[in-house]
Design a protein around this motif. Structure first.
Motif, PDB file in Angstrom:
ATOM      1  N   LEU A   6       0.856  -1.176   0.000  1.00 19.08           N
ATOM      2  CA  LEU A   6       0.000   0.000   0.000  1.00 19.08           C
ATOM      3  C   LEU A   6       0.894   1.228   0.000  1.00 19.08           C
ATOM      4  CD1 LEU A   6      -3.347   0.474   1.846  1.00 19.08           C
ATOM      5  CD2 LEU A   6      -1.795   2.393   1.517  1.00 19.08           C
ATOM      6  N   HIS A   8       1.631   5.036   0.277  1.00 24.07           N
ATOM      7  CA  HIS A   8       1.001   6.130   1.018  1.00 24.07           C
ATOM      8  C   HIS A   8       1.971   7.283   1.174  1.00 24.07           C
ATOM      9  CE1 HIS A   8       3.099   5.795   4.962  1.00 24.07           C
ATOM     10  NE2 HIS A   8       3.344   4.575   4.519  1.00 24.07           N
ATOM     11  N   GLN A  14      -4.387   8.018   5.554  1.00 28.86           N
ATOM     12  CA  GLN A  14      -3.666   6.840   5.079  1.00 28.86           C
ATOM     13  C   GLN A  14      -3.128   6.018   6.250  1.00 28.86           C
ATOM     14  OE1 GLN A  14      -0.890   9.026   2.714  1.00 28.86           O
ATOM     15  NE2 GLN A  14      -2.400   9.494   1.129  1.00 28.86           N
ATOM     16  N   THR A  17      -5.999   4.214   7.937  1.00 24.73           N
ATOM     17  CA  THR A  17      -6.396   3.046   7.152  1.00 24.73           C
ATOM     18  C   THR A  17      -5.427   1.894   7.362  1.00 24.73           C
ATOM     19  OG1 THR A  17      -7.520   4.389   5.472  1.00 24.73           O
ATOM     20  CG2 THR A  17      -6.750   2.210   4.795  1.00 24.73           C
ATOM     21  N   LEU A  18      -4.144   2.188   7.361  1.00 24.29           N
ATOM     22  CA  LEU A  18      -3.151   1.142   7.560  1.00 24.29           C
ATOM     23  C   LEU A  18      -3.236   0.527   8.950  1.00 24.29           C
ATOM     24  CD1 LEU A  18      -0.120   2.769   5.752  1.00 24.29           C
ATOM     25  CD2 LEU A  18      -1.090   0.527   5.219  1.00 24.29           C
ATOM     26  N   ARG A  24      -5.107  -4.671   8.139  1.00 20.82           N
ATOM     27  CA  ARG A  24      -3.893  -5.357   8.580  1.00 20.82           C
ATOM     28  C   ARG A  24      -3.939  -6.853   8.314  1.00 20.82           C
ATOM     29  NH1 ARG A  24      -0.147  -2.634   8.231  1.00 20.82           N
ATOM     30  NH2 ARG A  24       0.979  -4.359   9.154  1.00 20.82           N
ATOM     31  N   GLU A  30       3.830  -1.422   3.963  1.00 21.53           N
ATOM     32  CA  GLU A  30       3.619   0.018   3.986  1.00 21.53           C
ATOM     33  C   GLU A  30       4.761   0.690   3.223  1.00 21.53           C
ATOM     34  OE1 GLU A  30       2.942   1.435   7.946  1.00 21.53           O
ATOM     35  OE2 GLU A  30       1.804  -0.372   8.502  1.00 21.53           O
ATOM     36  N   SER A  50      -2.685   4.617  -2.811  1.00 19.75           N
ATOM     37  CA  SER A  50      -3.629   5.393  -2.021  1.00 19.75           C
ATOM     38  C   SER A  50      -4.023   6.676  -2.734  1.00 19.75           C
ATOM     39  CB  SER A  50      -3.015   5.733  -0.661  1.00 19.75           C
ATOM     40  OG  SER A  50      -3.893   6.539   0.089  1.00 19.75           O
TER      41      SER A  50
END
Length: 214
Positions: A6, A8, A14, A17-18, A24, A30, A50
């Motif tokens: 993802l 970001h 962001q 969301t993570l 997760r 990340e 993102s």
């Protein structure tokens, strides 16, 4: 090794969301855009880009992230991300008025799902694509339109006002592109449908890869 990434920019929505346990569970890598390098993308099967990333940094990093699709993987690009400047296959991105609050008055924003037999609808609800959007897309010929407005004329795909499509023609893999911004609204904890879209995209693109050991 993780197969989902993802991308970001460190913004609050962001990071929220993570941190979501429902995100997760897919074990996302990340990837912080300002520091992203080739090694961050080399072994990914799926990459979520993102929404609302820095346009200059994103354009600079685009050749690296598109390698995922060039190797046969999936790249999901969320809006707003100035995709007309770097996304292969896209013929146009047109501005559109964004109505943030239509859902508060039970109105109809004109968004319609398309390609009813497509596998995406095994994972996405109709509500997931009916909230709001930031621009209208003109996908490449051969792409599958999944959501559009009701401004389509005479059944001609070239006239569709598209806000979600799947492209399996521009790269060896696939590009899933939308002008909806689910990470922003999920992380900000407002907008019905945004969370449904985010979770549905993860199910659709990562099914079979989940690691339930948290």
């Amino acid at each position: 090794m993780p197969t989902l990434g993802l991308l970001h920019g460190g913004a609050f929505h962001q990071l929220a969301t993570l941190a979501d346990p429902a995100v997760r569970v897919w074990r996302p890598r990340e990837i912080y855009l300002p520091e992203a390098g080739p090694e961050d993308f080399d072994d990914l099967d799926t990459l979520i880009v993102s929404d609302r990333l820095h346009p200059g940094l994103l354009a600079r990093t685009a050749p690296l992230l598109l390698r995922v699709a060039e190797r046969g993987g999936t790249v999901v690009v969320l809006g707003e991300n100035d995709v007309a400047g770097w996304l292969p296959g896209l013929r146009a991105l047109r501005p559109a008025e964004t109505n943030f609050w239509w859902w508060r008055t039970d109105g109809d924003n004109g968004v319609r799902r398309a390609a009813d037999g497509h596998e995406a609808w095994d994972h996405l609800t109709e509500r997931a694509v009916r909230w709001h959007y930031h621009g209208l897309l003109e996908p490449p010929a051969g792409a599958t339109v999944l959501a559009c407005t009701d401004l389509e004329r005479d059944g001609d795909p070239a006239t569709r006002q598209v806000l979600l499509y799947e492209d399996r023609v521009s790269t060896p893999g696939r590009l899933i592109v939308t002008t909806m911004d689910p990470v922003y609204h999920h992380g900000s904890r407002f907008m019905p449908g945004a969370t449904q879209l985010l979770y549905g995209l993860l199910r659709w693109t990562c099914t079979g890869r989940r690691d339930t050991t948290l």
